[in-house]
Design an enzyme around this catalytic site. Structure first.
Site, PDB file in Angstrom:
ATOM      1  N   LYS A 129     -19.305   2.585   1.986  1.00 50.66           N
ATOM      2  CA  LYS A 129     -17.923   2.239   2.340  1.00 50.66           C
ATOM      3  C   LYS A 129     -17.925   1.700   3.757  1.00 50.66           C
ATOM      4  CE  LYS A 129     -13.813   2.534   0.464  1.00 50.66           C
ATOM      5  NZ  LYS A 129     -13.458   2.533  -0.969  1.00 50.66           N
ATOM      6  N   ASP A 169     -10.350  -2.758  -0.341  1.00 48.46           N
ATOM      7  CA  ASP A 169      -9.772  -1.406  -0.327  1.00 48.46           C
ATOM      8  C   ASP A 169      -8.432  -1.568   0.407  1.00 48.46           C
ATOM      9  OD1 ASP A 169     -10.602   1.559  -0.958  1.00 48.46           O
ATOM     10  OD2 ASP A 169      -9.664   1.670   1.005  1.00 48.46           O
TER      11      ASP A 169
END
Ligand code: NDP
Ligand code: 2IT
Length: 449
Positions: A129, A169
């Site tokens: 991430k 995201d």
């Protein structure tokens, strides 16, 4: 603390000592380790190979300076991150979050969850991430572009189609992915599938935009079917109004539900006649405006400037799709008192540990994020396959694969829960099923990397 096994307690205590301020990361780890107790008791090799000690530590954490110039000519400085958590089963894969709240704890919790989620999809993807504390709100297109280019000026040396493949995201959608891809291509002089969520004209996959929200509803539909029920006639509340929430609304409505409330960080709207996802798309994707402007389209709806208040709206199905810890124990108890029948997480870790426990104690089927929102990254995996083949599949082909992946995820989480004598506990089932594949790969590949 809920962890009872001594080995797991020791790992967790060490983690708290090394990362005392990383509350979101510790929360995510606590949930997983609690679920893994029956496995650790049955699998001494996992303890011997120190798999848990290893799996809670990212393989690599990159933090970097991002310097860009705003429209007034002022130099701005942000912090960029990429946490490359685990690559035992494939290249690191996971989104980039652009939000002022981004810090190392949030990046690590998201990266950690991604490892198990990606494993559950059945596709060969490791977990990672990244993101930045950059706030895209109120920025011009030029500012967004210059930020994305500056971010990629550092990130490009750490990623690649066989190394690490970022995606969207919170705050990172089609526009940002386009600017990031353009800069990567320029810096490397290479056209590869290094990012997913790309535009359709340059290697994106049909149905990736819809995939997380659609997948969430396909997963919820499996939960409903297991209870002999369906979306038909159900009242649905969806928090957020971004990518996940918008397409969860579309699919929930197509399956026969009625979405009566949605939100953003300024508050929530209530429309007893059902919220049309196309209006939300217009407000959020085209106008880039606040959810309160829904009243300009539907004057009979109401707006309440309190985003947590959305959980006081009576519903059969609650789908939290905004951000971590947006649904706490108090909100869970209000939902339960109002008769909620099913809860599934579209966002990552939107329910606190206490809220999850409250739903489970009330016997409400609960779909955890790792399983329920895995449709987005699964379709990213399908985008990678199409890029490798240099082919594009039709919307119907991708959507059919997404449906079958979500069904398989539900089935493997349910089977793993049954296997450890906790039937119906999809939190435990998803954590175990996601973990075992990665753990076995780590053991088979040897201990000293
Ligand atoms: P978007 O940026 O498209 O939308 C985010 C939505 O959540 C907006 O409505 C935003 O409101 C709201 N929100 C964000 N932060 C907060 C906050 N701190 N408090 C209240 N509301 C907030 O993001 P996505 O829809 O892509 O992501 C939503 C969630 O789903 C995240 O948890 C993400 O990690 C997760 N997810 C996303 C996937 C994807 O494919 N995009 C895949 C799997 C999970 P506002 O505009 O006012 O900030
Ligand atoms: O949380 C997630 O799974 C995502 N943001 C999607 C990641 C991806 O690589 O598509």
């Amino acid at each position: 603390m809920a962890i009872k096994n001594e080995y797991l307690q020791g790992v967790y205590a060490g983690l708290v000592q090394r990362n005392p301020d990383q509350k979101e990361f510790l929360q995510a780890v606590e949930e997983v380790l609690t679920s893994l107790e029956p496995i650790v008791e049955r699998r001494p090799d996992i303890v011997k190979h120190k798999v848990i000690d290893r799996i809670v530590e990212p393989e690599r954490t990159i933090m970097f300076r991002v310097t860009w110039t705003d429209d007034q000519g002022n130099i701005q400085v942000n912090r960029g991150y990429r946490v490359q958590f685990n690559s035992a089963i494939g290249p690191y894969k996971g989104g980039l979050r652009l939000h002022p709240s981004v810090n190392l704890s949030i990046m690590k919790f998201l990266g950690f969850e991604q490892v198990f989620k990606n494993s559950l999809t059945g596709l060969p993807m490791g977990g990672g991430k990244g993101g930045s504390d950059f706030d895209p709100k109120g920025k011009s297109d030029g500012e967004i572009m210059r930020f994305c280019q500056a971010f990629m000026n550092e990130l490009y040396r750490h990623i690649g189609p066989d190394t690490d493949v970022p995606a969207g995201d919170i705050g990172t959608g089609a526009r940002e992915i386009g600017y990031l891809f353009g800069q990567y291509r320029k810096l490397r002089n290479e056209f590869t599938g290094v990012l997913t969520g790309k535009g359709l004209s340059y290697g994106g996959s049909l149905a990736r935009t819809q995939a997380t929200g659609f997948g969430l509803c396909y997963f919820t539909d499996e939960m409903l079917k297991a209870a002999g029920d369906s979306f038909e006639g159900k009242t649905v509340v969806i928090s957020g109004s971004g990518n996940v929430a918008t397409y969860a609304n579309q699919k929930a409505t197509e399956l026969g539900g009625k979405v009566v409330a949605m939100s953003d960080s300024s508050g929530y709207i209530y429309d007893p006649n059902g919220i049309d996802y196309k209006v939300i798309k217009q407000i959020k994707e085209v106008n880039r405006a606040r959810i309160s402007t829904y009243l300009d389209f539907v004057p009979t709806a109401t707006f309440t400037p309190d985003c947590k208040g959305i959980w006081s709206v009576k519903c059969d199905i609650a789908l939290p799709c905004a951000t971590q810890n947006e649904l706490d124990e108090e909100s869970a108890n209000i939902l339960i008192a109002n008769g909620v029948k099913y809860v599934a997480e579209g966002a990552n870790m939107p329910c606190t540990l206490e809220a999850t426990a409250a739903f489970q104690a009330a016997g409400i089927p609960f779909g955890p994020a790792k399983a329920a929102n895995a449709g987005g990254v699964a379709t990213s995996g399908l985008e990678m396959s199409q890029n490798s083949q240099r082919l594009s599949w039709t919307f119907e082909e991708v959507d059919a694969k997404l449906q079958s992946i979500m069904k398989n995820i539900y089935a493997s989480a349910a089977a793993a829960a049954q296997e450890v004598d906790q039937p119906g506990n999809l939190v435990v089932g998803a954590n175990i099923a996601g973990f075992l594949k990665v753990a076995d790969a780590m053991i088979w590949q040897g201990d000293a990397f």
